[in-house]
Design a protein around this motif. Structure first.
Motif, short mmCIF file in Angstrom:
data_model
loop_
_atom_site.label_atom_id
_atom_site.label_comp_id
_atom_site.label_asym_id
_atom_site.label_seq_id
_atom_site.Cartn_x
_atom_site.Cartn_y
_atom_site.Cartn_z
N GLN A 171 0.85 -1.19 0.00
CA GLN A 171 0.00 0.00 0.00
C GLN A 171 0.89 1.24 0.00
O GLN A 171 1.43 1.62 1.03
CB GLN A 171 -0.92 0.01 1.22
CG GLN A 171 -1.86 1.21 1.27
CD GLN A 171 -2.74 1.22 2.52
OE1 GLN A 171 -2.99 0.20 3.14
NE2 GLN A 171 -3.21 2.41 2.88
N PRO A 172 1.08 1.89 -1.14
CA PRO A 172 1.97 3.04 -1.19
C PRO A 172 1.50 4.26 -0.39
O PRO A 172 2.32 5.07 0.04
CB PRO A 172 2.05 3.37 -2.69
CG PRO A 172 1.74 2.09 -3.36
CD PRO A 172 0.69 1.46 -2.49
N SER A 173 0.20 4.42 -0.21
CA SER A 173 -0.33 5.64 0.40
C SER A 173 -1.48 5.32 1.34
O SER A 173 -2.30 4.44 1.05
CB SER A 173 -0.82 6.60 -0.69
OG SER A 173 -1.51 7.70 -0.14
N ARG A 174 -1.57 6.07 2.43
CA ARG A 174 -2.71 5.93 3.34
C ARG A 174 -4.02 6.25 2.65
O ARG A 174 -5.09 5.80 3.06
CB ARG A 174 -2.54 6.84 4.56
CG ARG A 174 -1.55 6.34 5.60
CD ARG A 174 -1.61 7.16 6.86
NE ARG A 174 -0.76 6.60 7.90
CZ ARG A 174 -1.13 5.63 8.73
NH1 ARG A 174 -2.37 5.14 8.65
NH2 ARG A 174 -0.30 5.17 9.65
N THR A 175 -3.96 7.06 1.59
CA THR A 175 -5.19 7.49 0.91
C THR A 175 -5.78 6.40 0.03
O THR A 175 -6.89 6.57 -0.48
CB THR A 175 -4.92 8.73 0.04
OG1 THR A 175 -4.05 8.38 -1.04
CG2 THR A 175 -4.29 9.85 0.86
N ASN A 176 -5.06 5.30 -0.18
CA ASN A 176 -5.55 4.25 -1.08
C ASN A 176 -5.42 2.87 -0.41
O ASN A 176 -4.56 2.07 -0.77
CB ASN A 176 -4.78 4.28 -2.40
CG ASN A 176 -5.39 3.41 -3.48
OD1 ASN A 176 -4.88 3.36 -4.60
ND2 ASN A 176 -6.49 2.72 -3.20
N PRO A 177 -6.30 2.60 0.56
CA PRO A 177 -6.29 1.29 1.22
C PRO A 177 -6.85 0.20 0.32
O PRO A 177 -7.52 0.50 -0.69
CB PRO A 177 -7.19 1.51 2.43
CG PRO A 177 -8.15 2.57 1.99
CD PRO A 177 -7.35 3.49 1.09
N PRO A 178 -6.63 -1.07 0.65
CA PRO A 178 -7.16 -2.16 -0.17
C PRO A 178 -8.67 -2.28 -0.13
O PRO A 178 -9.28 -2.86 -1.04
CB PRO A 178 -6.47 -3.40 0.38
CG PRO A 178 -6.03 -3.03 1.76
CD PRO A 178 -5.74 -1.57 1.72
N ALA A 179 -9.30 -1.81 0.93
CA ALA A 179 -10.76 -1.64 1.00
C ALA A 179 -11.52 -2.86 0.50
O ALA A 179 -11.35 -3.97 1.00
CB ALA A 179 -11.17 -0.36 0.26
N ALA A 180 -12.38 -2.66 -0.50
CA ALA A 180 -13.23 -3.76 -0.98
C ALA A 180 -12.41 -4.93 -1.51
O ALA A 180 -12.79 -6.09 -1.33
CB ALA A 180 -14.16 -3.25 -2.07
#
Length: 251
Positions: A10-19
């Motif tokens: 995960q390069p950034s906190r703004t783009n989690p793996p989510a769904a």
């Protein structure tokens, strides 16, 4: 039966793996999520059946501000040379391309943003991930850079009018997708709030909660089975040697 262990970068906190994380776990995967900007990455892929690399707001070669990007590219190159199933998303796809000899650059006409369609290429054939997708699946776009040239020997799997290299395969089982499939409505609303100028490029002038909720229902219908197929691919183990061989350029 033991679960299939995947490394999620995960390069950034703004783009989690989510769904996507939910879909992968439902398919039997165990996820080791590493926030690459804050946590050390593993030295190698030993012990992992597959790799997922997510997106982020930085550029793929912005090592001056984000020196850890070199370690991400190194792991992605290792995944290709060892034939470890890999799914690289948006920035992740750009990092995969850059790590194996492709070219990444800013888009000439500005960002590609919003719910869009991409078109599969005939070359998908019997591909284990892409063959069963609709010919024009729904995706979410939110990127200002593009992969202008694929690595030598890579196979183009999907395109769009604004961005030719929407999905590709490097070697036997390293997949890059320029678009997002992993998001939630909340994640995208946060991106839109952080970059309202880019968000205005979305269809109909921007993002609405109702529109994003519907888009994510459509995404799940197509891309949850795709994620399940990726776990099955990882379960099968390393693939036969791929077209790029063992000597990959590392940028």
């Amino acid at each position: 039966m033991s679960s299939t262990r995947l490394l999620v970068i995960q390069p950034s906190r703004t783009n989690p793996p989510a769904a996507l994380a939910e879909w992968l776990r439902d398919a039997g995967a165990e996820l080791d999520v590493v926030l690459a900007s804050e946590q050390p990455l593993p030295a190698s892929l030993d012990g992992y059946a597959g790799v997922v690399c997510l997106g982020g707001e930085m550029s793929a070669l912005d090592d001056l501000r984000h020196p850890w990007l070199a370690s991400v590219r190194k792991l992605l190159a290792e995944a290709v040379t060892r034939n470890v199933p890999t799914l690289a998303i948006c920035l992740g796809a750009q990092l995969l391309a850059a790590a194996t000899g492709g070219v990444v650059r800013p888009m000439e006409d500005g960002p590609e943003v919003g719910g869009r369609l991409v078109a599969k290429r005939d070359s998908v054939g019997t591909d284990p991930l892409f063959a069963d997708l609709p010919w024009t699946p729904d995706v979410l776009q939110f990127h200002s850079d593009e992969i202008s040239s694929l690595p030598a020997g890579a196979q183009l799997l999907a395109s769009s009018p604004r961005c030719q290299n929407q999905a590709f395969l490097v070697g036997t089982c390293a997949y890059g997708v320029q678009f997002h499939i992993e998001t939630t409505t909340e994640t995208v609303l946060e991106w839109a709030a952080a970059d309202p100028e880019a968000a205005e490029r979305a269809p109909r002038g921007g993002f609405t909660r109702d529109g994003l909720d519907q888009l994510h229902e459509d995404l799940a219908e197509t891309w949850k089975p795709f994620a399940q197929r990726f776990v099955r691919l990882a379960e099968e183990g390393p693939r036969p040697n791929g077209s790029l061989g063992r000597n990959l350029p590392l940028v």
